[in-house]
Design a protein around this motif. Structure first.
Motif, PDB file in Angstrom:
ATOM      1  N   PHE A 189       5.843  -2.527  19.998  1.00  0.00           N
ATOM      2  CA  PHE A 189       4.745  -2.062  19.163  1.00  0.00           C
ATOM      3  C   PHE A 189       5.067  -0.670  18.644  1.00  0.00           C
ATOM      4  O   PHE A 189       5.336   0.242  19.429  1.00  0.00           O
ATOM      5  N   SER A 190       5.037  -0.511  17.337  1.00  0.00           N
ATOM      6  CA  SER A 190       5.265   0.810  16.762  1.00  0.00           C
ATOM      7  C   SER A 190       4.155   1.758  17.192  1.00  0.00           C
ATOM      8  O   SER A 190       2.994   1.371  17.304  1.00  0.00           O
ATOM      9  N   GLY A 191       4.547   3.000  17.431  1.00  0.00           N
ATOM     10  CA  GLY A 191       3.556   4.020  17.744  1.00  0.00           C
ATOM     11  C   GLY A 191       3.125   4.090  19.187  1.00  0.00           C
ATOM     12  O   GLY A 191       2.238   4.877  19.525  1.00  0.00           O
ATOM     13  N   ASP A 192       3.739   3.288  20.081  1.00  0.00           N
ATOM     14  CA  ASP A 192       3.318   3.335  21.484  1.00  0.00           C
ATOM     15  C   ASP A 192       4.189   4.261  22.323  1.00  0.00           C
ATOM     16  O   ASP A 192       4.035   4.333  23.545  1.00  0.00           O
ATOM     17  N   GLY A 193       5.126   4.982  21.680  1.00  0.00           N
ATOM     18  CA  GLY A 193       5.970   5.922  22.403  1.00  0.00           C
ATOM     19  C   GLY A 193       7.125   5.280  23.137  1.00  0.00           C
ATOM     20  O   GLY A 193       7.866   5.957  23.854  1.00  0.00           O
ATOM     21  N   PRO A 227      12.208  10.811  20.221  1.00  0.00           N
ATOM     22  CA  PRO A 227      10.958  10.086  19.960  1.00  0.00           C
ATOM     23  C   PRO A 227      10.770   9.710  18.497  1.00  0.00           C
ATOM     24  O   PRO A 227       9.927   8.863  18.189  1.00  0.00           O
ATOM     25  N   SER A 228      11.548  10.309  17.601  1.00  0.00           N
ATOM     26  CA  SER A 228      11.439   9.954  16.184  1.00  0.00           C
ATOM     27  C   SER A 228      12.093   8.611  15.882  1.00  0.00           C
ATOM     28  O   SER A 228      11.853   8.030  14.819  1.00  0.00           O
ATOM     29  N   PHE A 229      12.922   8.143  16.811  1.00  0.00           N
ATOM     30  CA  PHE A 229      13.554   6.839  16.637  1.00  0.00           C
ATOM     31  C   PHE A 229      12.579   5.767  17.100  1.00  0.00           C
ATOM     32  O   PHE A 229      12.165   5.740  18.258  1.00  0.00           O
ATOM     33  N   GLY A 230      12.216   4.870  16.188  1.00  0.00           N
ATOM     34  CA  GLY A 230      11.188   3.882  16.503  1.00  0.00           C
ATOM     35  C   GLY A 230      11.695   2.627  17.165  1.00  0.00           C
ATOM     36  O   GLY A 230      10.904   1.803  17.624  1.00  0.00           O
ATOM     37  N   GLY A 285      21.968   8.364  12.486  1.00  0.00           N
ATOM     38  CA  GLY A 285      21.975   9.756  12.914  1.00  0.00           C
ATOM     39  C   GLY A 285      21.252  10.003  14.224  1.00  0.00           C
ATOM     40  O   GLY A 285      21.192  11.145  14.692  1.00  0.00           O
ATOM     41  N   TYR A 286      20.727   8.951  14.852  1.00  0.00           N
ATOM     42  CA  TYR A 286      20.025   9.083  16.127  1.00  0.00           C
ATOM     43  C   TYR A 286      20.909   8.543  17.256  1.00  0.00           C
ATOM     44  O   TYR A 286      21.532   7.482  17.103  1.00  0.00           O
ATOM     45  N   GLU A 307       9.925   7.104  13.079  1.00  0.00           N
ATOM     46  CA  GLU A 307       8.492   7.376  13.114  1.00  0.00           C
ATOM     47  C   GLU A 307       8.217   8.861  12.921  1.00  0.00           C
ATOM     48  O   GLU A 307       8.929   9.711  13.464  1.00  0.00           O
ATOM     49  N   LYS A 308       7.175   9.153  12.157  1.00  0.00           N
ATOM     50  CA  LYS A 308       6.701  10.518  11.950  1.00  0.00           C
ATOM     51  C   LYS A 308       5.195  10.546  12.196  1.00  0.00           C
ATOM     52  O   LYS A 308       4.400  10.343  11.274  1.00  0.00           O
TER      53      LYS A 308
END
Length: 548
Positions: free
Chosen positions: A504-508, A478-481, A455-456, A534-535
């Motif tokens: 790296f997850s969470g690095d934007g 940005p929710s797509f990791g 869906g992204y 990512e949430k």
């Protein structure tokens, strides 16, 4: 700190397995709320009345006292605290003058190594040492091997660090390990060897990443053979992927090469997570560095290969038989059985035990093998004081995870102090992407297509370079990791894309690049192993010790 020290210190602990959080950011958040460095750990408030309490878990009687210890030994003259800018628990112990004084020295070739002190509790062991010279200086000298063995001769894994202290004209360092004596005392063998002196060498590179072309350089000096440097422009950032071959195995271990980028002679800082030392397909030493694209496009930019070169070596082993004793720390230690279940997104773990010592708070969890709880960041909420921590898988135990939190200076924990574990920043793994990604008319020209993944909207950029097919995936959402990895075909005919980027997850940054070597076809059909969402705002909280 000169260039050689910066370079060597940067890579000194690359092979360590102990995972710690981003302490720079952690310290920025914690430091404003802490007492000054001269503040002593506070005494126990015994005037509080005992209240009737209800617990889901049994609270040990030791919680009636604040988990701090009383100074036993005098403070040492070495500036040990400068070695631990982000280890507030170690700082607290050092400021209190705690720690077992060892004071054993061995001298080889006029160079003396003194094991000064040991900090041993139920969470970790830290050995402090100092290196000095009878003549000359040891400012640029580093041990490339520091080891410890238990009383049975079994190697104890740990990490090490050392830094020059101008005031004492000594190289001060530490060895830190999760290992701790099973009883209150134990014997270990501590050895430091392979003492080297290094200098930094730089080699000019005629390279322009904005051309998009791969640079190949014949270095042929100091054990380095060839360098391949490949640029990947990713919007605001440009990734430099290096691969180096060596003709000297020892140089490969000691060179720690990286790409130095200068603007008008001033070294630029990288913009992202640098990754070094990952073995290439043919044993190359690879590196990944990211820089701001805007900076690389500006004038006055130059590139150099930077590495360390050995200038002196002392082939001796400084060995010590140490008797470690953690009894003085036990008065400030509590072990608490928990057995608390924590679950989200169908993934569960059981928090088994919490160990609180004067230096650190550790929570141990068990779960199914090789699973990872779907959160990136973890905090302890201790009656409103927030501790930011890190986690790692148990060594040799794929069904265990340990969460660690440095204990701030002056933190009081009493019998009625509430403690909560807070998980933040949810990352979910999905394996439902079944639609293939079809690439048409593959050529050296970059082309893009957009598909839906879970869906992204995901943009795929593909092109051929040096006979290799490169495929980049990214999403503006940005929710797509990000996509973890792609592949072509099935069974024995399956081709798996080689990840070019370390993500790296969470690095934007949800961009990822896969390479298919020697791919000459004009079309390709890709599949996805899995992708992430990512949430950052999602959190989960569980009480370890309920409030009264």
């Amino acid at each position: 700190m000169d260039k050689a020290e910066q370079t060597f210190s940067r890579f000194l602990d690359d092979n360590q397995e102990m995972a710690y959080p981003d302490f720079d950011k952690m310290w920025e958040r914690i430091e404003p709320s802490l007492p000054s460095e001269r503040t002593a750990l506070k005494a126990v408030d015994l005037s509080l009345p005992r209240k009737k309490r209800y617990r889901k878990v049994v609270i040990l009687a030791a919680f009636a006292a604040i988990l701090v210890a009383t100074p036993v030994f005098a403070a040492f003259t070495y500036n040990w605290e400068s070695l631990f800018p982000h280890r507030s628990g170690i700082q607290a112990v050092l400021q209190q003058g705690l720690g077992q004084i060892i004071d054993q020295s061995v001298t080889h070739e006029g160079i003396k190594l003194t094991v000064n002190k040991a900090i041993v509790d139920d969470n970790r062991t830290v050995i402090l040492y100092s290196l000095s010279a009878q003549k000359g200086s040891v400012k640029d000298m580093y041990f490339t091997e520091v080891t410890m063995k238990d009383s049975q001769g079994k190697a104890i894994e740990g990490n090490r660090f050392q830094r020059w202290d101008e005031a004492t004209q000594s190289m001060n360092g530490y060895f830190e390990t999760e290992w701790t004596p099973k009883q209150s005392e134990d014997d270990v063998q501590f050895t430091a060897q392979k003492l080297h002196s290094f200098t930094t060498v730089e080699r000019e590179l005629d390279f322009n990443p904005m051309s998009g072309q791969t640079g190949s350089f014949a270095i042929h000096q100091d054990g380095i053979d060839n360098l391949t440097l490949r640029p990947f422009e990713q919007g605001e950032k440009t990734l430099l992927k290096s691969a180096i071959t060596f003709n000297d195995p020892e140089a490969k271990m000691l060179a720690y090469p990286n790409i130095a980028v200068y603007k008008d002679g001033v070294l630029l800082k990288s913009d992202g997570h640098d990754v070094f030392g990952t073995p290439g397909e043919h044993g190359e030493y690879t590196g990944q560095q990211a820089f701001k694209t805007e900076e690389l496009k500006s004038s006055g930019i130059s590139y150099k290969l930077s590495y360390t070169k050995e200038t002196r070596r002392v082939d001796e082993a400084w060995t010590y038989q140490l008797h470690l004793d953690k009894k003085q720390m036990l008065s400030g230690t509590v072990k608490q059985n928990l057995n608390i279940r924590m679950e989200d997104l169908g993934i569960a773990m059981v928090l088994k035990e919490m160990i609180i010592t004067p230096t650190q708070i550790r929570v141990k969890a068990s779960h199914e093998k090789y699973i990872r709880f779907p959160y990136l960041n973890y905090e302890l909420d201790i009656a409103g004081t927030i501790l930011h921590g890190g986690f790692s898988a148990g060594q040799g135990e794929p069904d265990e995870t340990t969460f660690r939190f440095e204990r701030p200076i002056g933190l009081q924990i009493k019998e009625d102090t509430s403690i909560k574990l807070v998980a933040k920043y949810q990352v979910e793994e999905h394996k439902d992407a079944k639609d293939p990604i079809r690439l048409r008319n593959i050529s050296e020209k970059k082309q893009t297509i957009t598909t839906q993944v879970g869906g992204y909207p995901v943009v795929w950029t593909y092109y051929r370079q040096d006979h290799n097919l490169f495929v980049q995936s990214e999403s503006a959402d940005p929710s797509f990791g990000g996509v973890n990895q792609t592949y072509m075909g099935k069974g024995e005919q399956r081709l798996i894309g080689k990840p070019i980027t370390a993500n790296f997850s969470g690095d934007g940054n949800n961009q990822a690049i896969d390479m298919y070597a020697n791919y000459e076809k004009n079309e390709a059909e890709l599949n996805i192993f899995w992708y992430y969402t990512e949430k950052p705002e999602q959190s989960l909280k569980v009480e370890l010790i309920p409030a009264n």
